[in-house]
Design an enzyme around this catalytic site. Structure first.
Site, short mmCIF file in Angstrom:
data_model
loop_
_atom_site.label_atom_id
_atom_site.label_comp_id
_atom_site.label_asym_id
_atom_site.label_seq_id
_atom_site.Cartn_x
_atom_site.Cartn_y
_atom_site.Cartn_z
N CYS A 87 13.55 -37.86 30.49
CA CYS A 87 13.37 -37.67 31.93
C CYS A 87 12.85 -38.96 32.55
O CYS A 87 11.86 -39.53 32.06
CB CYS A 87 12.37 -36.53 32.15
SG CYS A 87 11.66 -36.49 33.80
N GLU A 88 13.51 -39.44 33.58
CA GLU A 88 13.12 -40.72 34.17
C GLU A 88 11.82 -40.63 34.97
O GLU A 88 11.24 -41.65 35.33
CB GLU A 88 14.23 -41.29 35.04
CG GLU A 88 14.53 -40.51 36.29
CD GLU A 88 15.67 -41.13 37.09
OE1 GLU A 88 15.61 -41.05 38.32
OE2 GLU A 88 16.60 -41.69 36.50
N HIS A 89 11.35 -39.42 35.25
CA HIS A 89 10.13 -39.27 36.05
C HIS A 89 8.86 -39.37 35.21
O HIS A 89 7.83 -39.85 35.69
CB HIS A 89 10.15 -37.94 36.80
CG HIS A 89 11.31 -37.80 37.72
ND1 HIS A 89 12.03 -36.64 37.87
CD2 HIS A 89 11.91 -38.72 38.54
CE1 HIS A 89 13.01 -36.82 38.74
NE2 HIS A 89 12.95 -38.07 39.15
N HIS A 90 8.91 -38.90 33.96
CA HIS A 90 7.71 -38.89 33.12
C HIS A 90 7.93 -39.55 31.75
O HIS A 90 7.00 -39.62 30.96
CB HIS A 90 7.22 -37.45 32.90
CG HIS A 90 6.93 -36.72 34.17
ND1 HIS A 90 7.82 -35.83 34.74
CD2 HIS A 90 5.85 -36.76 34.99
CE1 HIS A 90 7.30 -35.35 35.86
NE2 HIS A 90 6.11 -35.89 36.03
N GLN A 128 18.90 -34.47 34.66
CA GLN A 128 19.99 -33.65 34.13
C GLN A 128 21.15 -33.53 35.11
O GLN A 128 22.32 -33.49 34.72
CB GLN A 128 19.45 -32.26 33.76
CG GLN A 128 20.48 -31.37 33.09
CD GLN A 128 19.88 -30.05 32.63
OE1 GLN A 128 18.71 -29.99 32.28
NE2 GLN A 128 20.68 -29.00 32.63
N HIS A 156 13.05 -29.02 29.20
CA HIS A 156 12.40 -30.26 29.62
C HIS A 156 10.92 -30.23 29.25
O HIS A 156 10.18 -29.36 29.71
CB HIS A 156 12.54 -30.43 31.14
CG HIS A 156 13.94 -30.67 31.59
ND1 HIS A 156 14.36 -31.87 32.14
CD2 HIS A 156 15.04 -29.87 31.57
CE1 HIS A 156 15.65 -31.79 32.44
NE2 HIS A 156 16.08 -30.58 32.11
N CYS A 158 8.71 -32.15 30.29
CA CYS A 158 7.87 -32.40 31.46
C CYS A 158 7.49 -31.08 32.15
O CYS A 158 6.50 -31.03 32.87
CB CYS A 158 8.55 -33.35 32.44
SG CYS A 158 10.16 -32.82 33.01
#
Length: 198
Positions: A87-90, A128, A156, A158
């Site tokens: 995941c590019e956010h976390h 995703q 996920h 996250c």
């Protein structure tokens, strides 16, 4: 002959990655010099390069490498393709399965190439939703089929180990193009990915 594992990494960026991961450990309150952590920055640097190797791959070239002229116009489906991404956010993993189908229009590709296309885009920092459309786009542009369908089901971390901490949640995304935009074809695809034929 003894087994020998060969790992390949970008030597130019390894020192910088190792330095930053060592600093990260210190900032988190750890001692990067203690026995269990001495090699951790190097291991993480190698792991991150492995998990983001998709940036160095070309999905269209992979499909083209096994593109064959074939007079077939029925649905071709490969389901339950395992995928692992970040995941590019976390920078936490998400993992699950991809189901891909296409209806040829003069050309087919090797079945394993569809799985490799999943790896090309999943081995990057991702969401995703984008992953789903990137897989569809590569197949559409390279094979120019009559239709393409991609469904991804993933869990996920996250959402599971931080934030809302919902361990049993599964995210499903889909992308349909061409013949799969018709209800009848889409329903056949959905029925096939839901069935247990083996």
């Amino acid at each position: 002959m003894a087994y020998k594992k060969i790992d390949q990494y970008e030597d130019k960026i390894m020192p910088g990655l190792i330095k930053h991961y060592r600093e990260t450990l210190s900032l988190l309150g750890e001692d990067p010099e203690r026995e269990g952590l001495v090699k951790t920055p190097e291991r993480v640097a190698k792991a991150m390069q492995f998990m983001t190797q998709g940036y160095e791959m070309d999905a269209k070239a992979i499909l083209d490498s096994a593109k064959f002229r074939e007079d077939v116009s029925e649905m071709i489906l490969v389901k339950d393709i395992e995928l692992y991404s970040l995941c590019e956010h976390h920078l936490l993993p998400f993992f699950g399965k991809a189901h891909i189908a296409y209806i040829p229009n003069g050309y087919i590709t090797g079945l394993s190439k569809l799985a490799r296309v999943v790896d090309v885009y999943s081995r990057r920092l991702q969401v995703q939703e984008r992953l789903t459309t990137q897989i569809l786009g590569a197949i559409k542009e390279t094979l120019q089929p009559l239709g393409v369908a991609v469904v991804i089901e993933a869990s996920h971390l996250c959402m599971m180990m931080r934030g809302v901490q919902k361990q049993n949640s599964v995210t499903t995304t889909s992308a349909f193009w061409g013949e799969f935009e018709k209800n009848e074809t889409r329903s056949e695809f959905t029925k096939l990915i839901s069935s247990k034929l083996h």
